[in-house]
Design a protein around this motif. Structure first.
Motif, PDB file in Angstrom:
ATOM      1  N   GLU A 102       1.290  -1.453  -0.198  1.00 10.52           N
ATOM      2  CA  GLU A 102      -0.062  -0.294   0.299  1.00 10.52           C
ATOM      3  C   GLU A 102       0.523   1.234   0.367  1.00 10.52           C
ATOM      4  O   GLU A 102       0.791   2.558  -1.094  1.00 10.52           O
ATOM      5  CB  GLU A 102      -0.757   0.138   1.208  1.00 10.52           C
ATOM      6  CG  GLU A 102      -2.350  -1.271   0.795  1.00 10.52           C
ATOM      7  CD  GLU A 102      -3.031  -0.680   2.255  1.00 10.52           C
ATOM      8  OE1 GLU A 102      -2.826  -0.105   3.242  1.00 10.52           O
ATOM      9  OE2 GLU A 102      -3.977  -1.348   2.048  1.00 10.52           O
ATOM     10  N   LYS A 103       1.961   1.216   0.923  1.00 12.78           N
ATOM     11  CA  LYS A 103       2.537   2.465   0.998  1.00 12.78           C
ATOM     12  C   LYS A 103       3.450   2.412  -0.314  1.00 12.78           C
ATOM     13  O   LYS A 103       3.790   3.826  -1.138  1.00 12.78           O
ATOM     14  CB  LYS A 103       3.332   2.179   1.665  1.00 12.78           C
ATOM     15  CG  LYS A 103       3.382   2.559   3.616  1.00 12.78           C
ATOM     16  CD  LYS A 103       4.257   3.206   4.347  1.00 12.78           C
ATOM     17  CE  LYS A 103       3.649   3.660   5.858  1.00 12.78           C
ATOM     18  NZ  LYS A 103       4.070   3.792   6.624  1.00 12.78           N
ATOM     19  N   ARG A 105       2.407   1.853  -3.535  1.00 13.69           N
ATOM     20  CA  ARG A 105       0.841   2.446  -4.543  1.00 13.69           C
ATOM     21  C   ARG A 105       1.369   3.712  -3.667  1.00 13.69           C
ATOM     22  O   ARG A 105       1.260   4.373  -5.102  1.00 13.69           O
ATOM     23  CB  ARG A 105       0.581   1.215  -4.612  1.00 13.69           C
ATOM     24  CG  ARG A 105       0.581  -0.005  -4.319  1.00 13.69           C
ATOM     25  CD  ARG A 105      -0.664  -0.774  -4.446  1.00 13.69           C
ATOM     26  NE  ARG A 105      -1.687  -0.229  -5.322  1.00 13.69           N
ATOM     27  CZ  ARG A 105      -3.940  -0.256  -4.978  1.00 13.69           C
ATOM     28  NH1 ARG A 105      -3.864  -0.963  -3.464  1.00 13.69           N
ATOM     29  NH2 ARG A 105      -3.856   0.438  -5.538  1.00 13.69           N
ATOM     30  N   PHE A 106       1.184   4.412  -2.421  1.00 15.23           N
ATOM     31  CA  PHE A 106       0.767   5.395  -2.453  1.00 15.23           C
ATOM     32  C   PHE A 106       1.780   6.461  -2.955  1.00 15.23           C
ATOM     33  O   PHE A 106       2.337   7.534  -3.797  1.00 15.23           O
ATOM     34  CB  PHE A 106       0.705   5.644  -1.144  1.00 15.23           C
ATOM     35  CG  PHE A 106       0.928   7.566  -0.803  1.00 15.23           C
ATOM     36  CD1 PHE A 106      -0.881   8.057  -0.846  1.00 15.23           C
ATOM     37  CD2 PHE A 106       1.810   8.096   0.058  1.00 15.23           C
ATOM     38  CE1 PHE A 106      -0.452   9.288  -0.043  1.00 15.23           C
ATOM     39  CE2 PHE A 106       2.049   9.288   0.141  1.00 15.23           C
ATOM     40  CZ  PHE A 106       0.714   9.358   0.082  1.00 15.23           C
ATOM     41  N   ILE A 135      -6.006   6.354  -2.190  1.00 14.14           N
ATOM     42  CA  ILE A 135      -5.555   4.988  -2.381  1.00 14.14           C
ATOM     43  C   ILE A 135      -4.667   5.034  -1.129  1.00 14.14           C
ATOM     44  O   ILE A 135      -3.577   4.114  -0.752  1.00 14.14           O
ATOM     45  CB  ILE A 135      -4.447   4.300  -3.075  1.00 14.14           C
ATOM     46  CG1 ILE A 135      -2.861   4.939  -3.800  1.00 14.14           C
ATOM     47  CG2 ILE A 135      -5.329   3.981  -4.337  1.00 14.14           C
ATOM     48  CD1 ILE A 135      -2.620   4.488  -4.626  1.00 14.14           C
ATOM     49  N   PRO A 137      -2.419   4.885   2.665  1.00 13.02           N
ATOM     50  CA  PRO A 137      -3.197   3.525   3.398  1.00 13.02           C
ATOM     51  C   PRO A 137      -3.548   4.595   5.060  1.00 13.02           C
ATOM     52  O   PRO A 137      -4.089   3.602   6.294  1.00 13.02           O
ATOM     53  CB  PRO A 137      -2.090   2.257   3.983  1.00 13.02           C
ATOM     54  CG  PRO A 137      -1.128   4.000   3.100  1.00 13.02           C
ATOM     55  CD  PRO A 137      -1.880   4.797   2.349  1.00 13.02           C
TER      56      PRO A 137
END
Length: 458
Positions: A102-103, A105-106, A135, A137
């Motif tokens: 997630e991180k 992608r962010f 997106i 997290p």
């Protein structure tokens, strides 16, 4: 001493660069700690404006781990700082492809936005910042994306506003409450004046380009376009066999020129606007309208805002020149900002001149609205009520003697659902009810509309 420290720092950085490059050739045998240390050093070099050394370190890591998301993100930042935008965009694309956590992608979306903004592509950059906020997290990272988005929007001279809505209604054609009326003392029935249920679908796009002329003044150039279509329910043609949806289609385009002046203490705002609008109805050219608006807003006291407005409008009809009209309006609004929301009261008077007895009139409108400042249970409602009195100069037809007088109530409730947003656009549900009474039943109407739309929440 300062020169000695600079030399030592440069030697230390050079040794670390060579060390990480050498370690990259045997990356399979590296420990997780060594990779973290290399990434941390790369980030520090970027913070100290050393993009070339940071790029060397990032590429050293990528020799052994070509799909390392963090290294690709750092490489993108270094290339951006070096002004190598095409390569930076390619590295950002690779980072987005490689990112699974997630991180990662962010931050890949965030660095893509930063790269696009540095290349002057502010519109695309705003898209990627909306995506990053979507997106994120956690709330902290989302706030970082929103901060960058707002900063970029303030620095962007243009604005693009999109509005989409669908409004189911039990009287989509605006028919009178009763299709029975008296004319010349005789009763008549209009079989086509029947309320029909259906849905209005509307779309609007507005583009505004703002040009600063001083620290507290700017001009704006605008372009807008909108359309509205009607979709009748299945039983509509059973009630009115010759009804056609295309006869209710509305289209418009508009141009505008405006000027804004802000007071020294930001407590006053003076706005002027010239607008030109062309409208079509049922596929045929309906009218051309020129309108001038002058608005003055003043902060009366803490939490109190007053607003005065003056409008002049000239409408030329292409369907029937007799219905050309000129309207002047004067309005006042008082807004009270509270910790839990804002309350607004408004009063507007207008005079419309025309050669048509169906158009010339005086209008008085009063309104009251209240909206919450923060969501409650995931909802931000706004409530409104208005009353309108319209007094026409004469009766609609020669056989009728009394001038037409209409009175209308309108109640509305709009509920925004900010927690259900996607990329900053949240659904909004609106319900409105209107009831118009007249001394001629032909003009009395009542209807309830349900509106479903999208609204930007940042």
């Amino acid at each position: 001493m300062s020169l000695f420290r600079s030399v030592c720092h440069a030697l230390r950085v050079g040794l670390l660069v060579m060390l990480v490059t050498a370690l990259a050739s045997v990356a399979q045998a590296e420990t997780r700690l060594s990779m973290d240390a290399a990434r941390n050093l790369t980030a520090q070099l970027l913070q100290h404006n050393r993009p070339q050394e940071a790029l060397t370190l990032a590429e050293g890591i990528l020799q052994g781990r070509p799909d390392d998301p963090a290294a690709l993100i750092l490489k993108t930042r270094a290339l951006r700082d070096l002004g190598r935008m095409a390569e930076a965009n390619q590295a950002a694309k690779q980072a987005r492809t490689a990112a699974t956590a997630e991180k990662d992608r962010f931050f890949s979306a965030l660095v893509t936005a930063q790269t696009r903004a540095s290349a002057g592509q502010n519109g695309i950059a705003q898209y990627w910042l909306r995506h990053a906020a979507q997106i994120a997290p956690d709330d902290h990272l989302k706030s970082l994306a929103l901060r960058d988005f707002r900063q970029l929007r303030r620095a962007t001279p243009w604005r693009l506003h999109l509005n989409l809505s669908a409004a189911p209604s039990n009287n989509v054609n605006g028919a009178p409450r009763s299709n029975e009326f008296t004319f010349g003392g005789l009763p008549f029935v209009n079989p086509s004046a029947v309320p029909l249920s259906g849905t209005r679908v509307a779309a609007e796009a507005r583009f505004v380009y703002r040009i600063p002329v001083s620290a507290r003044a700017r001009i704006s150039l605008g372009l807008s376009a909108g359309l509205e279509r009607v979709r009748f329910d299945s039983g509509a043609q059973d009630k009115v066999p010759d009804v056609k949806e295309r006869d209710f289609a509305q289209d418009r385009i508009g141009l505008s020129f405006g000027h804004e002046w802000l007071g020294a203490d930001r407590g006053q705002l003076l706005q002027t606007r010239l607008g030109l609008t062309r409208r079509w109805y049922g596929g045929a050219l309906l009218s051309d309208t020129t309108r001038i608006d002058l608005t003055y807003q003043h902060r009366i006291a803490e939490g109190w805002i007053g607003r005065l407005s003056l409008g002049l409008e000239d409408e030329n009809r292409h369907d029937l020149a007799l219905r050309d009209q000129q309207t002047g309006s004067l309005g006042a609004q008082l807004t009270r900002r509270l910790s839990h929301g804002s309350l607004s009261m408004s009063l507007t008077g207008a005079r419309t001149d025309s050669q048509s007895r169906l158009v010339a009139r005086d209008t008085l409108r009063a309104g009251l609205s209240y909206g919450l400042a923060k969501p409650i249970h995931g909802m931000m409602p706004r409530f409104g009520a208005s009353w309108e009195a319209v007094n026409y100069d004469s009766a609609p037809y020669d056989a009728w003697t009394d001038p037409r007088k209409d009175r209308q109530w309108r109640l509305s409730a709009d509920i925004l659902l900010p927690d259900l947003d996607y990329m900053g656009f949240a659904p909004e549900i609106g319900l409105s009810w209107r009831d118009r009474r007249s001394n001629y039943s032909l003009y009395e109407t009542r209807g309830t509309d349900l509106r479903l739309g999208l609204k930007s929440v940042f």
